[in-house]
Scaffold this motif. Structure first.
Motif, short mmCIF file in Angstrom:
data_model
loop_
_atom_site.label_atom_id
_atom_site.label_comp_id
_atom_site.label_asym_id
_atom_site.label_seq_id
_atom_site.Cartn_x
_atom_site.Cartn_y
_atom_site.Cartn_z
N ASP A 157 -6.29 10.71 -2.50
CA ASP A 157 -6.54 11.64 -1.42
C ASP A 157 -5.32 12.53 -1.19
N THR A 158 -5.56 13.67 -0.55
CA THR A 158 -4.48 14.56 -0.17
C THR A 158 -4.32 14.51 1.35
N LEU A 159 -3.37 15.26 1.84
CA LEU A 159 -3.13 15.30 3.27
C LEU A 159 -4.31 15.92 4.01
N HIS A 160 -5.02 16.85 3.38
CA HIS A 160 -6.08 17.58 4.04
C HIS A 160 -7.48 17.10 3.71
N HIS A 161 -7.62 16.16 2.81
CA HIS A 161 -8.96 15.71 2.41
C HIS A 161 -8.93 14.23 2.05
N SER A 162 -9.88 13.50 2.60
CA SER A 162 -10.01 12.09 2.29
C SER A 162 -11.48 11.79 2.04
N ASP A 163 -11.77 10.99 1.00
CA ASP A 163 -13.15 10.67 0.68
C ASP A 163 -13.60 9.33 1.25
N GLY A 164 -12.74 8.66 2.00
CA GLY A 164 -13.12 7.40 2.63
C GLY A 164 -12.88 6.18 1.77
N THR A 165 -12.38 6.34 0.58
CA THR A 165 -12.07 5.21 -0.29
C THR A 165 -10.58 4.94 -0.21
N SER A 166 -10.22 3.69 0.09
CA SER A 166 -8.81 3.34 0.22
C SER A 166 -8.39 2.48 -0.96
N LEU A 167 -7.25 2.78 -1.53
CA LEU A 167 -6.73 1.97 -2.63
C LEU A 167 -5.83 0.84 -2.14
N ILE A 168 -5.40 0.88 -0.88
CA ILE A 168 -4.43 -0.11 -0.43
C ILE A 168 -5.02 -1.20 0.45
N ASP A 169 -6.31 -1.20 0.70
CA ASP A 169 -6.88 -2.20 1.60
C ASP A 169 -6.74 -3.62 1.05
N ILE A 170 -7.07 -3.82 -0.20
CA ILE A 170 -6.92 -5.14 -0.82
C ILE A 170 -5.43 -5.47 -0.97
N GLY A 171 -4.63 -4.46 -1.27
CA GLY A 171 -3.18 -4.66 -1.41
C GLY A 171 -2.55 -5.17 -0.14
N MET A 172 -2.92 -4.63 1.00
CA MET A 172 -2.35 -5.09 2.28
C MET A 172 -2.77 -6.52 2.59
N ALA A 173 -4.01 -6.85 2.33
CA ALA A 173 -4.48 -8.22 2.59
C ALA A 173 -3.76 -9.22 1.69
N LEU A 174 -3.66 -8.88 0.40
CA LEU A 174 -2.97 -9.79 -0.52
C LEU A 174 -1.47 -9.84 -0.24
N ALA A 175 -0.88 -8.75 0.23
CA ALA A 175 0.54 -8.76 0.58
C ALA A 175 0.79 -9.73 1.72
N THR A 176 -0.08 -9.74 2.71
CA THR A 176 0.06 -10.67 3.83
C THR A 176 -0.09 -12.12 3.36
N ALA A 177 -1.13 -12.37 2.57
CA ALA A 177 -1.36 -13.75 2.10
C ALA A 177 -0.23 -14.23 1.21
N PHE A 178 0.20 -13.41 0.26
CA PHE A 178 1.27 -13.81 -0.65
C PHE A 178 2.59 -13.98 0.10
N ALA A 179 2.84 -13.15 1.13
CA ALA A 179 4.07 -13.27 1.90
C ALA A 179 4.11 -14.59 2.66
N VAL A 180 3.00 -14.98 3.25
CA VAL A 180 2.95 -16.26 3.99
C VAL A 180 3.15 -17.43 3.05
N ILE A 181 2.46 -17.41 1.92
CA ILE A 181 2.58 -18.52 0.97
C ILE A 181 3.99 -18.57 0.38
N ALA A 182 4.53 -17.42 -0.01
CA ALA A 182 5.88 -17.39 -0.60
C ALA A 182 6.93 -17.78 0.42
N ALA A 183 6.79 -17.37 1.68
CA ALA A 183 7.76 -17.77 2.70
C ALA A 183 7.69 -19.27 2.97
N SER A 184 6.51 -19.83 2.93
CA SER A 184 6.37 -21.28 3.13
C SER A 184 7.04 -22.05 2.00
N ILE A 185 6.85 -21.59 0.78
CA ILE A 185 7.47 -22.24 -0.36
C ILE A 185 8.97 -21.95 -0.39
N GLY A 186 9.36 -20.79 0.15
CA GLY A 186 10.76 -20.36 0.13
C GLY A 186 11.71 -21.27 0.90
#
Length: 152
Positions: A46-75
């Motif tokens: 997407d550009t600043l002026h146009h968005s088609d409603g598809t997000s590439l980072i939605d799964i990335g944010m969810a997995l970042a949260t899950a991996f951060a919690v698991i890695a911090a626990s193991i850390g």
């Protein structure tokens, strides 16, 4: 008076034209213009002026949260500690999530990212007397026009 309308290229357009001719509108007073619709593929990013409603980072944010919690626990048991391992886990989770989403959009779906909904394919211009304008408009709406406008 001119009546403008847009149609999909279908049998309903032909039926509307036939009915207009039956109601006394001369063939010379009807003008149909086919449109060239967008043929190039829609952009994935997407550009600043146009968005088609598809997000590439939605799964990335969810997995970042899950991996951060698991890695911090193991850390707590690892040499660098929970903070560094939590940040490493978040980065890895985000990269994995964006890669998954990109793979889904580009490889699995393999769809042409077209505009959703009906697309106008033909513009129909009917020139008629002012007393017949309402009749022409009703005929066009009855035959599934996408849009209709009158101009004096």
């Amino acid at each position: 008076m001119q009546v403008f309308s847009t149609f999909e290229n279908s049998v309903f357009l032909e039926m509307a034209l036939a009915e207009l001719e039956k109601k006394g509108i001369q063939q010379e007073k009807i003008f149909a213009v086919p449109l060239d619709n967008r043929s190039d593929e829609r952009k994935l990013f997407d550009t600043l002026h146009h968005s088609d409603g598809t997000s590439l980072i939605d799964i990335g944010m969810a997995l970042a949260t899950a991996f951060a919690v698991i890695a911090a626990s193991i850390g707590f048991e690892l040499a660098w500690g929970p903070i560094y391992w939590g940040l490493i886990g978040a980065a890895v989770g985000f990269i994995v999530g964006v890669a998954i989403r990109f793979f889904i959009e580009k490889v699995i779906k393999k769809r042409n990212r077209k505009l959703k909904g009906k697309q106008s394919e033909v513009i129909l211009i009917v020139e008629c007397e002012e007393i017949k304008a309402e009749l022409v408009e009703n005929i066009l709406w009855e035959h599934y026009a996408i849009g209709v406008a009158k101009v004096k």
